[in-house]
Write a protein that holds these residues in place. Structure first.
Motif, mmCIF file in Angstrom:
data_model
loop_
_atom_site.group_PDB
_atom_site.id
_atom_site.type_symbol
_atom_site.label_atom_id
_atom_site.label_comp_id
_atom_site.label_asym_id
_atom_site.label_seq_id
_atom_site.Cartn_x
_atom_site.Cartn_y
_atom_site.Cartn_z
ATOM 1 N N TYR A 1 0.917 54.664 15.353
ATOM 2 C CA TYR A 1 1.594 55.650 16.175
ATOM 3 C C TYR A 1 1.988 55.002 17.483
ATOM 4 O O TYR A 1 1.137 54.659 18.269
ATOM 5 C CB TYR A 1 0.631 56.804 16.434
ATOM 6 C CG TYR A 1 1.293 58.101 16.694
ATOM 7 C CD1 TYR A 1 1.377 59.047 15.695
ATOM 8 C CD2 TYR A 1 1.834 58.365 17.930
ATOM 9 C CE1 TYR A 1 1.981 60.247 15.941
ATOM 10 C CE2 TYR A 1 2.449 59.564 18.174
ATOM 11 C CZ TYR A 1 2.521 60.498 17.180
ATOM 12 O OH TYR A 1 3.134 61.689 17.434
ATOM 13 N N ALA A 2 3.274 54.827 17.738
ATOM 14 C CA ALA A 2 3.698 54.176 18.972
ATOM 15 C C ALA A 2 3.720 55.176 20.097
ATOM 16 O O ALA A 2 4.078 56.312 19.925
ATOM 17 C CB ALA A 2 5.102 53.599 18.807
ATOM 18 N N SER A 3 3.375 54.730 21.284
ATOM 19 C CA SER A 3 3.452 55.586 22.455
ATOM 20 C C SER A 3 3.851 54.765 23.653
ATOM 21 O O SER A 3 3.701 53.560 23.685
ATOM 22 C CB SER A 3 2.122 56.294 22.707
ATOM 23 O OG SER A 3 1.080 55.367 22.729
ATOM 24 N N VAL A 4 4.395 55.457 24.652
ATOM 25 C CA VAL A 4 4.885 54.780 25.835
ATOM 26 C C VAL A 4 4.305 55.478 27.052
ATOM 27 O O VAL A 4 4.159 56.691 27.059
ATOM 28 C CB VAL A 4 6.424 54.831 25.889
ATOM 29 C CG1 VAL A 4 6.936 54.214 27.178
ATOM 30 C CG2 VAL A 4 6.999 54.101 24.699
ATOM 31 N N VAL B 1 6.256 53.181 9.858
ATOM 32 C CA VAL B 1 6.820 51.837 9.849
ATOM 33 C C VAL B 1 5.760 50.889 10.399
ATOM 34 O O VAL B 1 5.319 51.044 11.539
ATOM 35 C CB VAL B 1 8.090 51.746 10.718
ATOM 36 C CG1 VAL B 1 8.637 50.323 10.702
ATOM 37 C CG2 VAL B 1 9.140 52.735 10.231
ATOM 38 N N ASN B 2 5.335 49.947 9.589
ATOM 39 C CA ASN B 2 4.348 48.964 10.014
ATOM 40 C C ASN B 2 5.065 47.637 10.258
ATOM 41 O O ASN B 2 5.846 47.181 9.424
ATOM 42 C CB ASN B 2 3.272 48.769 8.950
ATOM 43 C CG ASN B 2 2.171 47.840 9.433
ATOM 44 O OD1 ASN B 2 1.513 48.118 10.410
ATOM 45 N ND2 ASN B 2 1.983 46.727 8.739
ATOM 46 N N GLU C 1 -0.487 43.140 13.913
ATOM 47 C CA GLU C 1 0.431 44.157 13.432
ATOM 48 C C GLU C 1 0.239 45.447 14.210
ATOM 49 O O GLU C 1 -0.769 45.664 14.862
ATOM 50 C CB GLU C 1 0.229 44.404 11.932
ATOM 51 C CG GLU C 1 -1.158 44.864 11.534
ATOM 52 C CD GLU C 1 -1.328 44.919 10.028
ATOM 53 O OE1 GLU C 1 -0.841 45.876 9.420
ATOM 54 O OE2 GLU C 1 -1.943 43.990 9.476
ATOM 55 N N ASN C 2 1.242 46.303 14.139
ATOM 56 C CA ASN C 2 1.190 47.606 14.781
ATOM 57 C C ASN C 2 2.087 48.552 13.989
ATOM 58 O O ASN C 2 2.970 48.101 13.257
ATOM 59 C CB ASN C 2 1.656 47.510 16.239
ATOM 60 C CG ASN C 2 1.143 48.654 17.088
ATOM 61 O OD1 ASN C 2 0.513 49.583 16.586
ATOM 62 N ND2 ASN C 2 1.420 48.607 18.374
ATOM 63 N N TYR C 3 1.843 49.840 14.134
ATOM 64 C CA TYR C 3 2.599 50.787 13.319
ATOM 65 C C TYR C 3 3.003 52.015 14.110
ATOM 66 O O TYR C 3 2.424 52.330 15.151
ATOM 67 C CB TYR C 3 1.797 51.198 12.079
ATOM 68 C CG TYR C 3 0.408 51.730 12.354
ATOM 69 C CD1 TYR C 3 0.175 53.089 12.521
ATOM 70 C CD2 TYR C 3 -0.674 50.862 12.419
ATOM 71 C CE1 TYR C 3 -1.098 53.571 12.755
ATOM 72 C CE2 TYR C 3 -1.955 51.336 12.648
ATOM 73 C CZ TYR C 3 -2.160 52.702 12.823
ATOM 74 O OH TYR C 3 -3.442 53.170 13.061
ATOM 75 N N ILE D 1 7.512 51.993 5.225
ATOM 76 C CA ILE D 1 7.862 50.600 4.978
ATOM 77 C C ILE D 1 7.023 49.684 5.852
ATOM 78 O O ILE D 1 6.459 50.108 6.864
ATOM 79 C CB ILE D 1 9.358 50.313 5.240
ATOM 80 C CG1 ILE D 1 9.710 50.618 6.714
ATOM 81 C CG2 ILE D 1 10.240 51.070 4.291
ATOM 82 C CD1 ILE D 1 11.105 50.162 7.111
ATOM 83 N N GLU D 2 6.960 48.421 5.456
ATOM 84 C CA GLU D 2 6.332 47.387 6.262
ATOM 85 C C GLU D 2 7.325 46.259 6.453
ATOM 86 O O GLU D 2 7.994 45.839 5.506
ATOM 87 C CB GLU D 2 5.067 46.854 5.588
ATOM 88 C CG GLU D 2 4.421 45.714 6.367
ATOM 89 C CD GLU D 2 3.133 45.220 5.711
ATOM 90 O OE1 GLU D 2 2.097 45.852 5.927
ATOM 91 O OE2 GLU D 2 3.202 44.213 4.982
#
Length: 231
Positions: free
Chosen positions: A125-128, A163-164, A192-194, A223-224
């Protein structure tokens, strides 16, 4: 005088050409590999990440050690702080679909048969925004809950995908995912990050050891993507 001027001009031109040639040699092509993730028994046994164990259970519902891995998964879930215990301090891009831990437990319990064998993928889970050590457990709990809900969700109308991104290079990178919503992923070298995104068309861009990478993808499933510098 003319000879001196021509000599200086030749030296400047040669220096500029040499620097330009060196800059070109430093930039190498970025190699991309897009795959689906297949979890093995060894992955599930050696990992302490809920996403890996849950993915293995989803892909292998009739495995002899299913009960063992279910207990391991539940132990990890119960050890994860509930996202409702305190207010999160990390701002995420776009709206989040957060499922409380209790709901994840119910979802896992209702999927004890795990009849669907559709492949699950690795993602994050990306966060900013600003982060702190105090906020990390809560955000991790949210991500774990959202991830498990997504993995065990058999609804084909699910509007989100994971998305990984695997960074196989020796350099850190930041992946920008731009589209109907914008996401950002920090991926350390050899790591890696997802991110969970709304399905749709996106532009993915980053630099891998100073080599630019840009592509456009229609993300309508998990997807990766593995990135590295070509030899």
């Amino acid at each position: 005088m003319k000879k001196i001027f021509l000599l200086i001009l030749l030296c400047v031109f040669s220096l500029g050409f040499s620097q330009k040639k060196k800059a070109k040699t430093k930039t190498k092509a970025v190699v991309e590999k897009e795959t689906a993730i297949i979890y093995t028994e060894a992955d599930a046994e050696n990992s302490s990440e809920a996403r890996v164990i849950a993915g293995f259970l989803k892909q292998n519902p009739n495995h002899p050690k299913t009960d063992h891995f279910k207990r391991k998964l539940m132990d990890i879930i119960m050890a994860t702080p509930s996202p409702t215990e305190s207010k999160p301090m990390m701002a995420s891009v776009g709206k989040e679909k957060v499922t409380p831990k209790a709901d994840v437990n119910k979802s896992l319990a209702s999927n004890t048969s795990l009849k669907s064998a559709a492949p699950a993928r690795t993602v994050n889970y990306a966060s900013v925004g600003g982060t702190s050590k105090k906020s990390e457990p809560d955000e991790h709990g949210k991500k774990t809950a959202a991830l498990l809900t997504h993995i065990f969700n058999n609804d084909i109308s699910d509007k989100e995908a994971y998305v990984n991104v695997k960074n196989k290079s020796k350099c850190n990178m930041e992946m920008k995912i731009s589209g109907k919503k914008n996401y950002s992923l920090i991926i350390p070298s050899r790591s890696e990050n997802y991110v969970m995104v709304d399905k749709g068309d996106y532009q993915l861009s980053t630099k891998v050891c100073d080599s630019p990478y840009t592509t456009v993808k229609k993300i309508d499933k998990d997807i990766e993507i593995a990135l590295n510098i070509g030899e």
